[in-house]
Design a protein around this motif. Structure first.
Motif, PDB file in Angstrom:
ATOM      1  N   GLY A  57      11.929 -66.079  38.249  1.00 37.47           N
ATOM      2  CA  GLY A  57      12.905 -66.301  37.183  1.00 37.47           C
ATOM      3  C   GLY A  57      13.122 -67.748  36.808  1.00 37.47           C
ATOM      4  N   ASP A  58      12.441 -68.682  37.479  1.00 33.74           N
ATOM      5  CA  ASP A  58      12.626 -70.101  37.200  1.00 33.74           C
ATOM      6  C   ASP A  58      11.317 -70.731  36.743  1.00 33.74           C
ATOM      7  OD1 ASP A  58      15.374 -70.348  37.996  1.00 33.74           O
ATOM      8  OD2 ASP A  58      14.702 -70.127  40.067  1.00 33.74           O
ATOM      9  N   ALA A  59      11.455 -71.798  35.963  1.00 37.55           N
ATOM     10  CA  ALA A  59      10.283 -72.579  35.578  1.00 37.55           C
ATOM     11  C   ALA A  59       9.972 -73.574  36.688  1.00 37.55           C
ATOM     12  CB  ALA A  59      10.563 -73.316  34.277  1.00 37.55           C
ATOM     13  N   ARG A  60       8.686 -73.731  36.988  1.00 35.75           N
ATOM     14  CA  ARG A  60       8.263 -74.721  37.978  1.00 35.75           C
ATOM     15  C   ARG A  60       7.043 -75.463  37.462  1.00 35.75           C
ATOM     16  NH1 ARG A  60       9.088 -71.963  43.979  1.00 35.75           N
ATOM     17  NH2 ARG A  60      10.990 -70.811  43.474  1.00 35.75           N
ATOM     18  N   VAL A  61       6.936 -76.707  37.878  1.00 34.63           N
ATOM     19  CA  VAL A  61       5.813 -77.554  37.479  1.00 34.63           C
ATOM     20  C   VAL A  61       4.805 -77.574  38.615  1.00 34.63           C
ATOM     21  CG1 VAL A  61       5.118 -79.887  36.865  1.00 34.63           C
ATOM     22  CG2 VAL A  61       7.283 -78.975  36.013  1.00 34.63           C
ATOM     23  N   GLN A  62       3.546 -77.250  38.313  1.00 33.47           N
ATOM     24  CA  GLN A  62       2.509 -77.247  39.349  1.00 33.47           C
ATOM     25  C   GLN A  62       1.567 -78.425  39.149  1.00 33.47           C
ATOM     26  OE1 GLN A  62       0.718 -73.523  40.805  1.00 33.47           O
ATOM     27  NE2 GLN A  62      -1.279 -74.432  40.381  1.00 33.47           N
ATOM     28  N   ASN A  95      24.314 -76.671  27.974  1.00 34.76           N
ATOM     29  CA  ASN A  95      25.179 -75.582  28.431  1.00 34.76           C
ATOM     30  C   ASN A  95      25.480 -75.719  29.923  1.00 34.76           C
ATOM     31  OD1 ASN A  95      22.960 -74.543  29.854  1.00 34.76           O
ATOM     32  ND2 ASN A  95      22.385 -73.161  28.197  1.00 34.76           N
ATOM     33  N   ASP A  96      26.209 -74.738  30.453  1.00 33.24           N
ATOM     34  CA  ASP A  96      26.646 -74.771  31.851  1.00 33.24           C
ATOM     35  C   ASP A  96      25.462 -74.895  32.807  1.00 33.24           C
ATOM     36  OD1 ASP A  96      29.080 -73.746  33.853  1.00 33.24           O
ATOM     37  OD2 ASP A  96      27.118 -72.992  34.455  1.00 33.24           O
ATOM     38  N   SER A  97      24.423 -74.093  32.590  1.00 29.57           N
ATOM     39  CA  SER A  97      23.268 -74.093  33.492  1.00 29.57           C
ATOM     40  C   SER A  97      22.569 -75.443  33.498  1.00 29.57           C
ATOM     41  CB  SER A  97      22.274 -73.004  33.071  1.00 29.57           C
ATOM     42  OG  SER A  97      22.864 -71.736  33.138  1.00 29.57           O
ATOM     43  N   GLN A  98      22.424 -76.046  32.324  1.00 24.82           N
ATOM     44  CA  GLN A  98      21.750 -77.336  32.230  1.00 24.82           C
ATOM     45  C   GLN A  98      22.576 -78.445  32.882  1.00 24.82           C
ATOM     46  OE1 GLN A  98      21.381 -76.692  27.938  1.00 24.82           O
ATOM     47  NE2 GLN A  98      19.202 -77.123  28.097  1.00 24.82           N
ATOM     48  N   ARG A  99      23.893 -78.370  32.727  1.00 23.43           N
ATOM     49  CA  ARG A  99      24.769 -79.365  33.356  1.00 23.43           C
ATOM     50  C   ARG A  99      24.753 -79.225  34.876  1.00 23.43           C
ATOM     51  NH1 ARG A  99      28.434 -81.677  29.555  1.00 23.43           N
ATOM     52  NH2 ARG A  99      27.973 -80.862  27.486  1.00 23.43           N
ATOM     53  N   GLN A 100      24.803 -77.965  35.348  1.00 23.89           N
ATOM     54  CA  GLN A 100      24.770 -77.737  36.792  1.00 23.89           C
ATOM     55  C   GLN A 100      23.438 -78.195  37.378  1.00 23.89           C
ATOM     56  OE1 GLN A 100      27.401 -76.386  38.893  1.00 23.89           O
ATOM     57  NE2 GLN A 100      25.972 -77.430  40.268  1.00 23.89           N
ATOM     58  N   ALA A 101      22.346 -77.942  36.650  1.00 25.77           N
ATOM     59  CA  ALA A 101      21.025 -78.368  37.117  1.00 25.77           C
ATOM     60  C   ALA A 101      20.943 -79.893  37.197  1.00 25.77           C
ATOM     61  CB  ALA A 101      19.939 -77.827  36.187  1.00 25.77           C
ATOM     62  N   THR A 102      21.574 -80.582  36.242  1.00 26.67           N
ATOM     63  CA  THR A 102      21.595 -82.049  36.269  1.00 26.67           C
ATOM     64  C   THR A 102      22.380 -82.548  37.475  1.00 26.67           C
ATOM     65  OG1 THR A 102      21.516 -82.061  33.842  1.00 26.67           O
ATOM     66  CG2 THR A 102      22.150 -84.113  34.927  1.00 26.67           C
ATOM     67  N   ARG A 103      23.512 -81.903  37.744  1.00 20.98           N
ATOM     68  CA  ARG A 103      24.315 -82.275  38.917  1.00 20.98           C
ATOM     69  C   ARG A 103      23.526 -82.015  40.204  1.00 20.98           C
ATOM     70  NH1 ARG A 103      29.179 -83.471  40.760  1.00 20.98           N
ATOM     71  NH2 ARG A 103      30.161 -83.661  38.719  1.00 20.98           N
ATOM     72  N   ASP A 104      22.822 -80.873  40.268  1.00 21.94           N
ATOM     73  CA  ASP A 104      22.002 -80.558  41.444  1.00 21.94           C
ATOM     74  C   ASP A 104      20.928 -81.623  41.659  1.00 21.94           C
ATOM     75  OD1 ASP A 104      23.483 -78.268  41.775  1.00 21.94           O
ATOM     76  OD2 ASP A 104      21.983 -76.923  40.913  1.00 21.94           O
ATOM     77  N   ALA A 105      20.323 -82.076  40.558  1.00 24.37           N
ATOM     78  CA  ALA A 105      19.295 -83.119  40.659  1.00 24.37           C
ATOM     79  C   ALA A 105      19.884 -84.397  41.249  1.00 24.37           C
ATOM     80  CB  ALA A 105      18.693 -83.398  39.280  1.00 24.37           C
ATOM     81  N   GLY A 106      21.119 -84.712  40.862  1.00 23.87           N
ATOM     82  CA  GLY A 106      21.791 -85.881  41.422  1.00 23.87           C
ATOM     83  C   GLY A 106      22.017 -85.748  42.914  1.00 23.87           C
ATOM     84  N   VAL A 107      22.434 -84.558  43.351  1.00 25.56           N
ATOM     85  CA  VAL A 107      22.661 -84.311  44.786  1.00 25.56           C
ATOM     86  C   VAL A 107      21.353 -84.464  45.556  1.00 25.56           C
ATOM     87  CG1 VAL A 107      23.349 -82.577  46.493  1.00 25.56           C
ATOM     88  CG2 VAL A 107      24.643 -82.810  44.367  1.00 25.56           C
ATOM     89  N   VAL A 129      34.419 -64.177  45.622  1.00 20.82           N
ATOM     90  CA  VAL A 129      33.670 -64.245  44.364  1.00 20.82           C
ATOM     91  C   VAL A 129      32.245 -64.679  44.684  1.00 20.82           C
ATOM     92  CG1 VAL A 129      33.507 -65.278  42.077  1.00 20.82           C
ATOM     93  CG2 VAL A 129      35.752 -64.842  43.086  1.00 20.82           C
ATOM     94  N   ASP A 130      31.318 -63.736  44.526  1.00 18.18           N
ATOM     95  CA  ASP A 130      29.894 -64.026  44.756  1.00 18.18           C
ATOM     96  C   ASP A 130      29.286 -64.445  43.419  1.00 18.18           C
ATOM     97  OD1 ASP A 130      27.295 -64.191  45.514  1.00 18.18           O
ATOM     98  OD2 ASP A 130      27.011 -62.059  45.944  1.00 18.18           O
ATOM     99  N   ALA A 131      29.140 -65.764  43.231  1.00 25.34           N
ATOM    100  CA  ALA A 131      28.656 -66.297  41.952  1.00 25.34           C
ATOM    101  C   ALA A 131      27.137 -66.315  41.920  1.00 25.34           C
ATOM    102  CB  ALA A 131      29.203 -67.705  41.738  1.00 25.34           C
ATOM    103  N   ARG A 132      26.575 -65.660  40.920  1.00 23.39           N
ATOM    104  CA  ARG A 132      25.118 -65.654  40.740  1.00 23.39           C
ATOM    105  C   ARG A 132      24.807 -66.210  39.359  1.00 23.39           C
ATOM    106  NH1 ARG A 132      24.179 -59.451  42.974  1.00 23.39           N
ATOM    107  NH2 ARG A 132      25.173 -59.775  45.006  1.00 23.39           N
ATOM    108  N   LYS A 133      24.631 -67.530  39.321  1.00 24.18           N
ATOM    109  CA  LYS A 133      24.425 -68.200  38.039  1.00 24.18           C
ATOM    110  C   LYS A 133      22.960 -68.543  37.794  1.00 24.18           C
ATOM    111  CE  LYS A 133      27.610 -71.233  36.839  1.00 24.18           C
ATOM    112  NZ  LYS A 133      28.488 -72.419  36.917  1.00 24.18           N
ATOM    113  N   GLY A 134      22.076 -68.029  38.663  1.00 20.87           N
ATOM    114  CA  GLY A 134      20.653 -68.257  38.446  1.00 20.87           C
ATOM    115  C   GLY A 134      20.208 -69.673  38.725  1.00 20.87           C
ATOM    116  N   ARG A 135      21.025 -70.437  39.467  1.00 20.86           N
ATOM    117  CA  ARG A 135      20.658 -71.808  39.779  1.00 20.86           C
ATOM    118  C   ARG A 135      20.281 -71.925  41.252  1.00 20.86           C
ATOM    119  NH1 ARG A 135      18.564 -72.320  36.384  1.00 20.86           N
ATOM    120  NH2 ARG A 135      17.956 -74.323  37.195  1.00 20.86           N
TER     121      ARG A 135
END
Length: 580
Positions: free
Chosen positions: A100-105, A152-164, A504-510
């Motif tokens: 379900g995710d894009a990956r770079v090979q 959107n939310d997913s893109q912002r969360q992904a940016t934050r994850d990249a920072g972590v 609350v089991d959050a499944r945001k696909g991230r």
């Protein structure tokens, strides 16, 4: 002087990134090792290790399948929506869909390896972090990172994850136009209340926002954008045209040759830049393919005709943002342009004509304004004592509407687009079946009335509440959008109260916390390998320098040595050269 808690502002761009630091009441844009104030958002993988920034871009023609650029366009996008339909065909590297995710090979150290987009972006952020650390001479762990206003939310969360993953405490995910507005306020501190439109067009995206700015308070009225309209798209248009011309003239299709396409892309980008100041530019590439040279003259009028469909999309976000802000063109006091792509004359003509021929405000450095504003925001969040930081405040808005799927399949709105953030929305839910053990809430982003026609933000599974007959369980669910524009969900059993906490089991696909932790450890491993490789290279260069120095010295003072000593020195030098 060393700062107690240095925090930088990072303009994370699709094609180029920039890092700024606010201290002593002003912003300083930091230069990288090459002395440049912006760094290509590019990562290359080789047999010996990684290359980042300028080093990665400079070798891209020879290593195009393993040189990754534009990874920002993959952030937060799930399978089937990894990028614009044409993007994967234009990228020389391989983009896979896995789980379900894009990956770079890529091929890295002789083995095939796939990376999450967050990992690639983390490498870029880590490189910018090192630029800041080399400049300051101390560790940098805090940063404000900018994103397009329409992320959107997913893109912002992904940016934050990249920072972590990069080892950065991301103080704030800040809209690029809001950062530019802060930089504008820095230049215009006492202009009174003004309605300002910021038009930001970089390498990968276009954002437009309307602000009300008064005495240092920057309030966003509305925001809009196009996530796939930037300088790269104009480059692609010119590349496609010249590839077709080459095919017609020489009966050779170069689309499958990554090296040839990269060289052509580089030449087209240079021609596009030249056309911003000249009426004609030449695209010239020696031995482009099978010994055939390419040389073509492109006029500005021809370029604008080729990219006509792209230029037609430029004003759509501007029209939309004015409509949302309920303002006319005449009510906008200043139109400020930032982003390298706004240097294209046609872009400026379109904006000027739309606003009745009014001159555009070009007071900000198009390449550095966003990083400057991000650095100011970092200083504000760390409570910098300077008057400049204390007198500025940014109030942002939600970039897209948020809602949940009702039992009828319709979108039940929670937070409207352009609502001020942070914000909270509370709704009460109940069960549809007797003794139902859990409750699934689907949350969507978008403006359509049918829920499934919008972007699925996440699935939130509520568990642990008291079983009861149908309709008797009452669950108070709180949806909280923070200042970063990221959603969190909390729930309370209204029957039992706090005595029975609802899970609350959050499944945001991230990425999960475990994945982020693992990727952060891998990131540190890559950094250690890079340091070892740099030390090895530096040591090798030092040995080579010593060998040349000894050889040169022995030749200069030849008469002062015995024959045996001279012979031994020459042998040692030759051994060193042979080993090297």
């Amino acid at each position: 002087p060393a700062l107690s808690r240095p925090a930088v502002g990072i303009d994370l761009g699709t094609t180029k990134s920039c890092v700024g630091l606010f201290r002593d009441g002003r912003v300083e844009i930091l230069s990288n090792r090459q002395g440049l104030r912006s760094t290509p958002s590019c990562v290359a993988f080789t047999e010996s290790g990684r290359l980042l920034g300028e080093e990665a871009k400079s070798q891209a023609a020879l290593n195009s399948p393993n040189t990754v650029f534009g990874a920002k366009r993959l952030l937060g996008r799930v399978s089937g929506a990894a990028a614009a339909p044409q993007d994967p065909h234009r990228w020389p590297f391989l983009v896979l869909q896995a789980e379900g995710d894009a990956r770079v090979q890529v091929s890295y150290k002789g083995a095939e390896k796939s990376f999450f987009p967050e990992e690639i972006v983390a490498m870029i952020l880590g490189h910018l972090k090192e630029v800041a650390e080399e400049h300051l001479g101390q560790a940098v762990t805090h940063a404000v990172v900018t994103v397009p206003a329409h992320f959107n939310d997913s893109q912002r969360q992904a940016t934050r994850d990249a920072g972590v993953i990069a080892g950065i405490n991301v103080l704030r995910i800040l809209n690029e136009t809001t950062a530019a507005a802060l930089a504008y306020s820095l230049h215009h501190p006492d202009n009174g209340e003004r309605n300002v439109l910021i038009f930001d067009m970089g390498g990968g995206a276009l954002s437009a926002s309307v602000f009300s700015i008064d005495k240092g308070v920057v309030e966003v009225k509305a925001t809009a954008g196009d996530s796939h309209l930037g300088g790269d798209d104009f480059d692609n248009c010119l590349v496609s045209f010249l590839m077709e011309e080459f095919l017609k003239k020489h009966r050779e299709n170069i689309s499958h040759d990554g090296r040839a396409v990269w060289r052509l892309r580089t030449a087209c980008e240079a021609a596009k830049r030249a056309l911003s100041s000249c009426q004609k530019a030449t695209v010239s590439v020696d031995c482009l393919y099978r010994g055939i040279d390419l040389q073509a003259d492109i006029t500005r009028a021809q370029f604008e005709h080729l990219c006509a469909k792209l230029f037609q999309r430029v004003l759509r976000p501007v029209e939309r943002v004015l409509r949302d802000a309920k303002l006319s063109q005449s009510q906008i006091d200043d139109v400020v342009v930032v982003g390298a792509s706004t240097r294209m004359p046609r872009i400026r003509e379109l904006l000027q004509d739309f606003f009745g021929g009014r001159p555009l405000n070009q007071c900000l450095n198009a390449d550095e304004a966003v990083a400057s504003g991000a650095a100011v925001q970092a200083a504000i969040l760390l409570e910098d004592r300077s008057d400049v930081a204390r007198n500025l405040l940014a109030l942002d808005v939600a970039s897209v509407s948020l809602g949940v799927e009702a039992s009828t399949g319709k979108m039940h709105g929670l937070v409207k687009r352009n609502a001020a953030i942070p914000t909270v929305a509370t709704r009460t839910f109940t069960t549809l079946h007797d003794h139902q053990p859990d409750l699934l809430i689907r949350t969507y982003e978008g403006e359509r009335s049918i829920a499934k026609e919008n972007h699925l933000l996440g699935r939130f599974l509520l568990k642990g509440f008291s079983p009861a007959p149908r309709g008797m369980s009452l669950l108070e669910v709180t949806f909280y959008i923070d200042a970063d524009g990221i959603l969190s969900v909390f729930a309370l059993d209204k029957i039992m109260g706090s005595a029975n906490p609802v899970i609350v089991d959050a499944r945001k696909g991230r990425l999960s916390k475990e994945q982020i932790l693992r990727l952060a450890e891998e990131h540190e491993k890559y950094r250690a390998e890079d340091r070892a490789q740099k030390w090895k290279l530096a040591t090798k260069n030092y040995l080579q320098s010593c060998a040349f120095s000894v050889k040169r010295t022995s030749e200069d003072i030849l008469n002062y040595f015995t024959l045996q000593a001279k012979k031994k020195m020459v042998e040692k030098c030759q051994q060193a050269f042979s080993w090297l």
